[in-house]
Design a protein around this motif. Sequence first.
Motif, mmCIF file in Angstrom:
data_model
loop_
_atom_site.group_PDB
_atom_site.id
_atom_site.type_symbol
_atom_site.label_atom_id
_atom_site.label_comp_id
_atom_site.label_asym_id
_atom_site.label_seq_id
_atom_site.Cartn_x
_atom_site.Cartn_y
_atom_site.Cartn_z
ATOM 1 N N ARG A 1 8.084 5.498 -7.454
ATOM 2 C CA ARG A 1 7.771 4.466 -6.459
ATOM 3 C C ARG A 1 8.412 4.713 -5.088
ATOM 4 O O ARG A 1 7.738 4.553 -4.061
ATOM 5 N N PRO A 2 9.694 5.096 -4.989
ATOM 6 C CA PRO A 2 10.240 5.325 -3.637
ATOM 7 C C PRO A 2 9.450 6.382 -2.848
ATOM 8 O O PRO A 2 9.156 6.186 -1.665
ATOM 9 N N ALA A 3 9.091 7.474 -3.495
ATOM 10 C CA ALA A 3 8.312 8.522 -2.812
ATOM 11 C C ALA A 3 6.904 8.026 -2.494
ATOM 12 O O ALA A 3 6.363 8.318 -1.414
ATOM 13 N N GLU B 1 7.142 5.731 0.497
ATOM 14 C CA GLU B 1 7.354 6.524 1.715
ATOM 15 C C GLU B 1 6.027 7.138 2.164
ATOM 16 O O GLU B 1 5.691 7.128 3.346
ATOM 17 N N TRP B 2 5.250 7.646 1.199
ATOM 18 C CA TRP B 2 3.939 8.235 1.484
ATOM 19 C C TRP B 2 3.008 7.187 2.092
ATOM 20 O O TRP B 2 2.380 7.432 3.126
ATOM 21 N N THR B 3 2.909 5.999 1.476
ATOM 22 C CA THR B 3 2.029 4.962 2.021
ATOM 23 C C THR B 3 2.525 4.475 3.376
ATOM 24 O O THR B 3 1.725 4.194 4.256
ATOM 25 N N GLY B 4 3.836 4.392 3.540
ATOM 26 C CA GLY B 4 4.388 3.961 4.819
ATOM 27 C C GLY B 4 4.039 4.917 5.952
ATOM 28 O O GLY B 4 3.682 4.485 7.055
ATOM 29 N N LEU C 1 -4.651 0.837 5.836
ATOM 30 C CA LEU C 1 -4.677 -0.460 6.515
ATOM 31 C C LEU C 1 -3.908 -1.519 5.731
ATOM 32 O O LEU C 1 -3.355 -2.445 6.319
ATOM 33 N N ALA C 2 -3.891 -1.375 4.409
ATOM 34 C CA ALA C 2 -3.160 -2.300 3.540
ATOM 35 C C ALA C 2 -3.069 -1.658 2.164
ATOM 36 O O ALA C 2 -3.925 -0.859 1.781
ATOM 37 N N ASP D 1 -0.615 11.758 -3.131
ATOM 38 C CA ASP D 1 0.157 10.595 -3.566
ATOM 39 C C ASP D 1 1.154 11.010 -4.643
ATOM 40 O O ASP D 1 0.769 11.606 -5.644
ATOM 41 N N PRO D 2 2.435 10.704 -4.467
ATOM 42 C CA PRO D 2 3.420 10.989 -5.508
ATOM 43 C C PRO D 2 3.073 10.362 -6.858
ATOM 44 O O PRO D 2 3.452 10.909 -7.901
#
Length: 97
Positions: free
Chosen positions: A22-24, A27-30, A39-40, A69-70
């Motif tokens: 989840r953290p990675a 970070e990827w989505t951010g 967009l969301a 995606d991780p």
Amino acid sequence: MTVFAVEYVYAADSTEARNEARPAHREWTGTLAQDGAILASGPYGDGAGALLIFKATDEAALNSILKQDPFAAAGVIAGIRITEWSPVTGMLAGLTA
């Protein structure tokens, strides 16, 4: 640009692996959100999957992004549904115009 709704279905018994990745993933989505590609996004309340709203030139470009995606690398996504979407009302309206 085209707007796509992407639905993830998480693999059964993948909670531990998702928690580790989840953290990675976030970070990827951010980063993609900062770049304007996402967009969301967020998980469903029941924990069975997630919805991600993307802007991409086409589905091939979107698939290239999704492979990074991780969560995909961690093997926690059992299924993906991609649907072209045309928001007509609300904050995302007019993105495809």
